[in-house]
Design a protein around this motif. Structure first.
Motif, PDB file in Angstrom:
ATOM      1  N   PHE A 176       1.161  -1.315   0.044  1.00  0.00           N
ATOM      2  CA  PHE A 176      -0.039  -0.049   0.072  1.00  0.00           C
ATOM      3  C   PHE A 176       0.732   1.405   0.037  1.00  0.00           C
ATOM      4  CE2 PHE A 176      -2.270   3.393   2.318  1.00  0.00           C
ATOM      5  CZ  PHE A 176      -3.156   3.599   1.508  1.00  0.00           C
ATOM      6  N   PHE A 177       1.957   1.298   0.940  1.00  0.00           N
ATOM      7  CA  PHE A 177       2.855   2.293   0.661  1.00  0.00           C
ATOM      8  C   PHE A 177       3.475   2.626  -0.488  1.00  0.00           C
ATOM      9  CE2 PHE A 177       6.835   4.629   1.596  1.00  0.00           C
ATOM     10  CZ  PHE A 177       6.578   5.378   2.571  1.00  0.00           C
ATOM     11  N   ARG A 178       3.865   1.460  -1.111  1.00  0.00           N
ATOM     12  CA  ARG A 178       4.361   1.872  -2.638  1.00  0.00           C
ATOM     13  C   ARG A 178       3.424   2.243  -3.608  1.00  0.00           C
ATOM     14  NH1 ARG A 178       7.490  -3.657  -3.642  1.00  0.00           N
ATOM     15  NH2 ARG A 178       7.748  -2.723  -5.714  1.00  0.00           N
ATOM     16  N   ASN A 179       2.206   1.760  -3.474  1.00  0.00           N
ATOM     17  CA  ASN A 179       1.190   2.184  -4.482  1.00  0.00           C
ATOM     18  C   ASN A 179       0.797   3.617  -4.180  1.00  0.00           C
ATOM     19  OD1 ASN A 179       0.770  -0.317  -5.742  1.00  0.00           O
ATOM     20  ND2 ASN A 179      -0.743  -0.988  -4.378  1.00  0.00           N
ATOM     21  N   CYS A 180       0.865   4.152  -3.020  1.00  0.00           N
ATOM     22  CA  CYS A 180       0.797   5.614  -2.801  1.00  0.00           C
ATOM     23  C   CYS A 180       1.611   6.433  -3.493  1.00  0.00           C
ATOM     24  CB  CYS A 180       0.691   5.764  -1.179  1.00  0.00           C
ATOM     25  SG  CYS A 180      -0.655   5.333  -0.293  1.00  0.00           S
ATOM     26  N   ILE A 181       2.944   6.049  -3.660  1.00  0.00           N
ATOM     27  CA  ILE A 181       4.044   6.774  -4.021  1.00  0.00           C
ATOM     28  C   ILE A 181       3.821   6.573  -5.437  1.00  0.00           C
ATOM     29  CG2 ILE A 181       6.535   6.901  -4.571  1.00  0.00           C
ATOM     30  CD1 ILE A 181       6.686   5.789  -1.580  1.00  0.00           C
ATOM     31  N   ALA A 182       3.798   5.286  -6.123  1.00  0.00           N
ATOM     32  CA  ALA A 182       3.431   4.943  -7.590  1.00  0.00           C
ATOM     33  C   ALA A 182       2.453   5.847  -8.271  1.00  0.00           C
ATOM     34  CB  ALA A 182       3.512   3.400  -7.850  1.00  0.00           C
ATOM     35  N   THR A 183       1.419   5.835  -7.766  1.00  0.00           N
ATOM     36  CA  THR A 183       0.052   6.529  -8.157  1.00  0.00           C
ATOM     37  C   THR A 183       0.120   8.033  -7.986  1.00  0.00           C
ATOM     38  OG1 THR A 183      -1.273   5.940  -6.368  1.00  0.00           O
ATOM     39  CG2 THR A 183      -1.228   4.677  -8.091  1.00  0.00           C
ATOM     40  N   ASP A 238      12.774  10.707   0.067  1.00  0.00           N
ATOM     41  CA  ASP A 238      12.698  10.585  -1.528  1.00  0.00           C
ATOM     42  C   ASP A 238      11.354  10.406  -1.932  1.00  0.00           C
ATOM     43  OD1 ASP A 238      15.395  11.093  -1.390  1.00  0.00           O
ATOM     44  OD2 ASP A 238      16.036   8.834  -1.556  1.00  0.00           O
ATOM     45  N   ALA A 239      10.667   9.752  -1.228  1.00  0.00           N
ATOM     46  CA  ALA A 239       8.969   9.459  -1.736  1.00  0.00           C
ATOM     47  C   ALA A 239       8.389  10.925  -1.916  1.00  0.00           C
ATOM     48  CB  ALA A 239       8.322   8.652  -0.737  1.00  0.00           C
ATOM     49  N   GLY A 240       8.825  11.984  -1.217  1.00  0.00           N
ATOM     50  CA  GLY A 240       7.984  13.203  -1.324  1.00  0.00           C
ATOM     51  C   GLY A 240       8.117  13.871  -2.856  1.00  0.00           C
ATOM     52  N   PRO A 241       9.210  13.897  -3.247  1.00  0.00           N
ATOM     53  CA  PRO A 241       9.361  14.517  -4.810  1.00  0.00           C
ATOM     54  C   PRO A 241       8.531  13.727  -5.779  1.00  0.00           C
ATOM     55  CG  PRO A 241      11.252  14.783  -3.796  1.00  0.00           C
ATOM     56  CD  PRO A 241      10.536  13.859  -2.845  1.00  0.00           C
ATOM     57  N   VAL A 242       8.539  12.337  -5.802  1.00  0.00           N
ATOM     58  CA  VAL A 242       7.672  11.700  -6.391  1.00  0.00           C
ATOM     59  C   VAL A 242       6.043  11.936  -6.376  1.00  0.00           C
ATOM     60  CG1 VAL A 242       7.188   9.017  -7.365  1.00  0.00           C
ATOM     61  CG2 VAL A 242       9.480   9.866  -6.266  1.00  0.00           C
ATOM     62  N   ILE A 243       5.802  11.823  -5.293  1.00  0.00           N
ATOM     63  CA  ILE A 243       4.440  12.258  -5.121  1.00  0.00           C
ATOM     64  C   ILE A 243       3.901  13.490  -5.592  1.00  0.00           C
ATOM     65  CG2 ILE A 243       2.415  12.173  -3.453  1.00  0.00           C
ATOM     66  CD1 ILE A 243       3.810  10.336  -1.642  1.00  0.00           C
ATOM     67  N   ASP A 244       4.938  14.414  -5.261  1.00  0.00           N
ATOM     68  CA  ASP A 244       4.772  16.151  -5.854  1.00  0.00           C
ATOM     69  C   ASP A 244       4.369  16.087  -7.236  1.00  0.00           C
ATOM     70  OD1 ASP A 244       5.135  16.746  -3.080  1.00  0.00           O
ATOM     71  OD2 ASP A 244       7.055  17.417  -3.240  1.00  0.00           O
ATOM     72  N   ALA A 245       5.196  15.110  -8.017  1.00  0.00           N
ATOM     73  CA  ALA A 245       5.015  15.347  -9.374  1.00  0.00           C
ATOM     74  C   ALA A 245       3.945  14.546  -9.956  1.00  0.00           C
ATOM     75  CB  ALA A 245       6.245  14.501  -9.827  1.00  0.00           C
ATOM     76  N   GLY A 246       3.086  13.617  -8.950  1.00  0.00           N
ATOM     77  CA  GLY A 246       1.877  13.277  -9.647  1.00  0.00           C
ATOM     78  C   GLY A 246       1.726  11.719  -9.532  1.00  0.00           C
TER      79      GLY A 246
END
Length: 352
Positions: free
Chosen positions: A273-280, A327-335
């Motif tokens: 679930f944690f990885r899916n939050c970042i991926a999506t 490092d997960a923050g910038p990935v989620i920031d980008a969408g």
């Protein structure tokens, strides 16, 4: 007396008249053969019909200086309209009726559309919308461009992914929805709704309306998404341990993001679930060492500041420490992972 044959050769045949009374009439017809011919009927010749009245006729153009000059757009020497003049009149009439049609549409009164009749009204509506947007920004703390993005997502026009503007602080403010331990993906989005395709705007919105619908009503009497609504009023979700456990369905974080939530704060998460939050790029999965699900209650106003790594409870005034996203923050920031890869040049974008 001439014989019948001689009279026939002469072109005169005596008519056969009945009785004794035939003598005078027969002698008259025999003397004048034209009396036997059928008269020819001719229509009286009328003057040519004019296309326009004399008052509408243009003045006769001067004679051309050379034989190679084009014909004047007026009547000919005989007084009849020329082809060029008729074409000009047709163009004028077509333009006239087009103008009349436009005026008729304006008089009927369009509700929308930039026409001279309602341009002032439209301008007033725009000014009213800007005023309401600025007032909402002041009351909620959500900037005006972000409000437009939320409005488009509510209408199903765009996906409501967490896409932060460059340089904007990573801060989420809103009401919170509190859950406990071991919230699994079947409770977040039951399997019967997995046929909805998130890439379709209407199904994406419908998927959000079913978010957390699997929670037991005896433990959670307050619905995450109200009955008959498509969006949730809770921008922040508070969880306990092992949030998002169960099957590894990508629809779970997508459903929470489609409903309108932006961040989950929990003690721990299921790894997938944690990885899916970042991926999506749908949610910020923030961790904390504190058991906030026992400290907060549903409906309280909170601020999740992921820059200062703190959660503020505006109802009680308390502050709680959070773990950094790293490092997960910038990935989620980008969408999401793909948008981040495109922005970093890891995936080449083919021009249309």
């Amino acid at each position: 007396m001439q014989s019948l044959a001689s009279q026939s050769r002469a072109g005169v045949l005596a008519p056969r008249c009945p009785g004794r009374q035939r003598a005078p009439a027969c002698r008259a017809m025999a003397a004048d053969p034209n009396l036997l011919k059928k008269p020819e009927l001719k229509r009286p010749e009328s003057p040519p019909k004019k296309l326009f009245d004399d008052a509408q006729q243009p003045a006769a153009a001067a004679a051309p200086a050379a034989s190679s000059a084009p014909a004047a757009a007026g009547p000919s020497s005989s007084g009849e309209p020329t082809i060029e003049w008729q074409r000009q009149r047709a163009k004028e009439m077509r333009a006239y009726f087009q103008e009349q049609r436009l005026e008729a549409q304006v008089k009927k009164g369009k509700l929308f559309g930039w026409t001279p009749a309602n341009e002032i009204g439209n301008g007033r509506w725009v000014m009213f919308g800007v005023f309401v947007g600025l007032l909402t920004e002041y009351a909620t703390g959500v900037d005006f461009p972000h409000q437009i993005g939320l409005l488009l997502s509510y209408l199903g026009i765009v996906d409501a992914k967490v896409v932060k503007e460059a340089g904007a602080p990573r801060v989420v403010k809103g009401t919170c929805f509190v859950t406990k331990d071991n919230i699994d993906t079947d409770q977040i989005i039951p399997a019967e709704y997995l046929t909805l395709v998130p890439s379709k705007p209407d199904e994406y919105e419908k998927l959000g309306s079913y978010a957390l619908i699997g929670l037991p009503e005896d433990l959670y009497p307050t619905r995450f998404v109200a009955e008959g609504s498509m969006k949730t009023p809770y921008a922040v979700i508070i969880g306990g341990q092992n949030f998002g456990c169960g099957s590894s369905r990508e629809h779970a974080p997508v459903a929470l993001g489609a409903a309108g939530s932006q961040v989950v704060v929990a003690e721990s998460y299921a790894r997938i679930f944690f990885r899916n939050c970042i991926a999506t790029g749908e949610l910020y999965p923030v961790e904390t060492d504190l058991r906030l699900c026992d400290e907060l209650t549903t409906g309280q106003e909170v601020t999740v500041d992921m820059e200062a790594n703190v959660l503020i409870n505006h109802t009680t005034g308390k502050e709680y420490a959070l773990k950094p996203l790293g490092d997960a923050g910038p990935v989620i920031d980008a969408g999401g992972i793909f948008d981040f890869a495109r922005a970093q040049g890891m995936i080449k974008t083919v021009a249309a």
